[in-house]
Write a protein that holds these residues in place. Structure first.
Motif, PDB file in Angstrom:
ATOM      1  N   LEU A 153       0.826  -1.217   0.000  1.00 34.05           N
ATOM      2  CA  LEU A 153       0.000   0.000   0.000  1.00 34.05           C
ATOM      3  C   LEU A 153       0.854   1.258   0.000  1.00 34.05           C
ATOM      4  N   GLN A 154       1.955   1.235   0.738  1.00 33.94           N
ATOM      5  CA  GLN A 154       2.849   2.405   0.760  1.00 33.94           C
ATOM      6  C   GLN A 154       3.482   2.623  -0.617  1.00 33.94           C
ATOM      7  N   GLU A 155       3.900   1.547  -1.257  1.00 33.04           N
ATOM      8  CA  GLU A 155       4.470   1.659  -2.603  1.00 33.04           C
ATOM      9  C   GLU A 155       3.441   2.191  -3.585  1.00 33.04           C
TER      10      GLU A 155
ATOM     11  N   ARG B 227       0.897   4.078  -2.958  1.00 34.91           N
ATOM     12  CA  ARG B 227       0.631   5.508  -2.697  1.00 34.91           C
ATOM     13  C   ARG B 227       1.571   6.402  -3.495  1.00 34.91           C
ATOM     14  N   VAL B 228       2.822   6.005  -3.596  1.00 37.10           N
ATOM     15  CA  VAL B 228       3.798   6.781  -4.367  1.00 37.10           C
ATOM     16  C   VAL B 228       3.403   6.794  -5.841  1.00 37.10           C
TER      17      VAL B 228
ATOM     18  N   GLN C 233       0.455   6.159  -7.170  1.00 38.60           N
ATOM     19  CA  GLN C 233      -0.847   6.778  -7.395  1.00 38.60           C
ATOM     20  C   GLN C 233      -0.733   8.282  -7.610  1.00 38.60           C
ATOM     21  N   THR C 234       0.150   8.915  -6.885  1.00 43.76           N
ATOM     22  CA  THR C 234       0.332  10.358  -7.068  1.00 43.76           C
ATOM     23  C   THR C 234       0.754  10.656  -8.499  1.00 43.76           C
TER      24      THR C 234
ATOM     25  N   GLN D 173      -2.126   9.904 -10.986  1.00 44.85           N
ATOM     26  CA  GLN D 173      -3.215  10.874 -10.872  1.00 44.85           C
ATOM     27  C   GLN D 173      -2.857  12.199 -11.549  1.00 44.85           C
TER      28      GLN D 173
ATOM     29  N   THR E  12      -4.334   3.535 -13.443  1.00 48.65           N
ATOM     30  CA  THR E  12      -5.081   4.014 -12.281  1.00 48.65           C
ATOM     31  C   THR E  12      -5.921   2.888 -11.691  1.00 48.65           C
TER      32      THR E  12
ATOM     33  N   ILE F 257      -5.303   1.244  -7.892  1.00 47.64           N
ATOM     34  CA  ILE F 257      -6.353   1.366  -6.881  1.00 47.64           C
ATOM     35  C   ILE F 257      -6.930  -0.010  -6.526  1.00 47.64           C
TER      36      ILE F 257
ATOM     37  N   ALA G  65      -7.070  -1.749  -2.935  1.00 45.92           N
ATOM     38  CA  ALA G  65      -8.078  -1.271  -1.975  1.00 45.92           C
ATOM     39  C   ALA G  65      -9.434  -1.933  -2.242  1.00 45.92           C
TER      40      ALA G  65
END
Length: 182
Positions: free
Chosen positions: A47-49, A51-52, A54-55, A58, A95, A99, A102
């Motif tokens: 999840l931490q990876e 998050r990077v 996803q920015t 996006q 994307t 995602i 989750a």
């Protein structure tokens, strides 16, 4: 009592009574981490990876979604429009995959499927990164084609994609193969 190098109390905590593998044994011996704790840690790391990544995806997708509404869009060649569509679709697909962990978690929540969640999320993340790389490459090809012309754009984009592939895939795989005996 020990079974396969792991204390019996730890075996009782294995998901679905599965036998411990080499990773379970190493993690317990070195970290005092049960297989379930390892799965929790692995999922948190994924999840931490994500998050990077996803920015990045996006921002790229937001840029691509606005391009079609600019005055300059009407002047794009057929090639540039196709590259734009490719970049947009690849960005949307990236994307979705980034995602997906989750959504997968939400659907398997409280079903004791953490191992499956971790494996699927790892695959989603790797596939999403691949599509993100291709989307970035396509967006770069579009921009460079407009500014430098198609021939130079193709060369520069190929170089940048090679650079991404080197650091995102080749170096990690080389390290993995080189250290496979660990």
């Amino acid at each position: 009592m020990k079974v396969n190098g792991i204390e019996k109390t730890t075996l009782d905590r294995l998901p679905l009574g599965e036998p411990p593998d080499a990773h379970d044994q190493w993690n317990f011996a070195v970290r005092r981490e049960t297989p379930t704790q390892r799965l929790d840690r692995n999922y948190a790391e994924i999840l931490q990876e994500v998050r990077v990544a996803q920015t990045g995806v996006q921002l790229l997708l937001a840029f691509l979604l606005t391009v079609a509404f600019t005055p300059r869009f009407a002047t794009l060649t057929e090639f540039e429009r196709r590259v734009y569509v490719g970049a947009l679709v690849l960005g949307a697909a990236a994307t979705a995959l980034l995602i997906a962990p989750a959504a997968f978690h939400r659907l398997v929540f409280r079903r004791r499927l953490k191992r499956e969640l971790v494996l699927a999320s790892s695959r989603f993340a790797l596939s999403g990164l691949t599509l993100l790389m291709l989307s970035i490459g396509s967006a770069l090809l579009l921009i460079l084609s407009v500014t430098l012309g198609r021939a130079l754009a193709v060369w520069f984009t190929a170089g940048v994609l090679g650079w991404f592939a080197l650091w995102w895939f080749v170096v990690p795989m080389w390290s993995r193969i080189r250290n496979s005996r660990c």
